[in-house]
Motif scaffolding. Structure first.
Motif, PDB file in Angstrom:
ATOM      1  N   THR A  37      -1.803  -4.271   1.303  1.00 14.50           N
ATOM      2  CA  THR A  37      -0.404  -3.905   1.128  1.00 14.50           C
ATOM      3  C   THR A  37       0.514  -4.798   1.963  1.00 14.50           C
ATOM      4  N   GLU A  38      -0.028  -5.424   3.008  1.00 14.75           N
ATOM      5  CA  GLU A  38       0.758  -6.396   3.767  1.00 14.75           C
ATOM      6  C   GLU A  38       1.213  -7.546   2.867  1.00 14.75           C
TER       7      GLU A  38
ATOM      8  N   PHE B  71      -0.284  -1.991  11.129  1.00  7.50           N
ATOM      9  CA  PHE B  71       0.070  -2.590   9.843  1.00  7.50           C
ATOM     10  C   PHE B  71       1.090  -3.678  10.107  1.00  7.50           C
TER      11      PHE B  71
ATOM     12  N   ASN C 143       3.828   1.451  -3.973  1.00  8.34           N
ATOM     13  CA  ASN C 143       2.361   1.476  -3.972  1.00  8.34           C
ATOM     14  C   ASN C 143       1.966   2.912  -4.300  1.00  8.34           C
TER      15      ASN C 143
ATOM     16  N   SER D 260       3.024   6.806   5.008  1.00 12.25           N
ATOM     17  CA  SER D 260       3.232   6.626   6.450  1.00 12.25           C
ATOM     18  C   SER D 260       4.525   5.886   6.759  1.00 12.25           C
TER      19      SER D 260
ATOM     20  N   PRO E 180      -2.704   2.963   5.835  1.00 14.22           N
ATOM     21  CA  PRO E 180      -2.237   1.663   5.327  1.00 14.22           C
ATOM     22  C   PRO E 180      -3.364   0.645   5.249  1.00 14.22           C
ATOM     23  N   ARG E 181      -3.385  -0.118   4.140  1.00 13.81           N
ATOM     24  CA  ARG E 181      -4.430  -1.107   3.899  1.00 13.81           C
ATOM     25  C   ARG E 181      -3.897  -2.525   4.080  1.00 13.81           C
TER      26      ARG E 181
ATOM     27  N   ALA F  50       4.815   2.631   6.004  1.00 15.75           N
ATOM     28  CA  ALA F  50       4.421   1.262   6.339  1.00 15.75           C
ATOM     29  C   ALA F  50       5.275   0.219   5.615  1.00 15.75           C
TER      30      ALA F  50
END
Length: 293
Positions: free
Chosen positions: A102-103, A84, A197, A131, A98-99, A133
């Motif tokens: 989301t960054e 991530f 999130n 996690s 993590p997707r 992230a």
């Protein structure tokens, strides 16, 4: 999957075909990741050693990895990691994977936080550690910021703390167990930046999700109540119980939810600007509220 001696390339081709027959999405990519994990190879090493014999001592483990993927388990859980924002994160069934979208949330928070507090040390609170992230990436990017992160799940917090250690920022983040903002309200903490999130899938829609998500990722981190919006409502209500409103609030939301979440924030009558950010797929994905003064 006959277990006969073969090259690494042949094992890769056979496993990819097997997963495609089982209708596994992105079968070839999954097999590549599984092979790299099993052999402890990076991608360039894998390509250089593709024609070497597949080690028979690893065949049973290989077959098990491929079968787990055929059953729908996310490859990230099988190999135990997901990148991530260029950083390594350990993941397991206690946390969402993590997707990439989301960054973008992290980018927005870092950019706007640096604009509001140039060279400063704002207090950021992340709700729903998972996690880790979001808070870990921000801690790496903004080492002066004061960062706290909370989750209702102790198992998720264990993963997040391990990832903070992995990325060298354990001393920079205060993790705690809390139901949303409860711990910060109890301690009457000042929050400059709130980022979250949260779970946002409507309860009735979870069974319609991909098998990899609905059957393996934690329901606690998916279920946002009857309309998917319950946690946003609760957080907006909780904001009024803090000593002061944050100057920056950043939420990731589900598809079609930006208007409702934007209105919840607007009803607080605190912001100079409420903006919607579109993700890589063209989906309105983040709601950002800013008070400049």
């Amino acid at each position: 999957m006959n277990g006969q001696p073969m090259t690494a390339r042949e094992a890769y081709i056979e496993a990819s075909s097997f997963l495609r027959l089982r209708q596994v999405p992105d079968a070839a990519i999954c097999v590549e990741l599984l092979l790299q994990h099993l052999m402890q190879w990076d991608r360039s090493t894998m390509l250089m050693r593709f024609e070497e014999p597949f080690p028979q001592a690893k065949m049973s483990e290989w077959l098990l990895l491929v079968e787990r993927k055929a059953a729908g388990e996310p490859v990230q859980y099988i190999i135990g990691e997901q990148e991530f924002y260029g950083l390594p994160f350990q993941v397991n069934a206690a946390v969402l994977i993590p997707r990439p979208e989301t960054e973008l949330l992290v980018e927005q928070v870092v950019k706007r936080g640096n604009e509001l507090w140039p060279g400063g040390a704002p207090k950021l609170v992340d709700i729903g550690s998972g996690s880790g992230a979001i808070p870990i990436t921000i801690a790496v990017q903004c080492p002066l910021w004061q960062i706290s992160s909370s989750d209702i799940s102790l198992a998720a917090l264990e993963v997040a703390r391990a990832n903070a250690e992995l990325n060298g920022v354990a001393a920079k983040i205060n993790f705690s167990q809390s139901d949303l903002l409860d711990v910060y309200i109890q301690e009457q903490q000042q929050i400059d930046i709130l980022v979250s999130n949260p779970p946002y899938i409507a309860s009735g829609d979870i069974e319609e999700l991909q098998r990899e998500v609905k059957s393996f990722e934690p329901r606690l981190a998916l279920d946002g109540g009857a309309d998917g919006l319950i946690l946003y409502r609760r957080m907006c209500e909780q904001l009024m119980q803090l000593p002061a409103f944050p100057r920056l609030v950043a939420f990731e939301v589900g598809q079609g939810q930006t208007e409702a979440v934007s209105q919840m924030l607007a009803d607080l009558q605190n912001w100079e600007q409420i903006e919607v950010i579109v993700d890589y797929a063209g989906i309105a994905r983040h709601v950002i509220a800013v008070k400049k003064l």
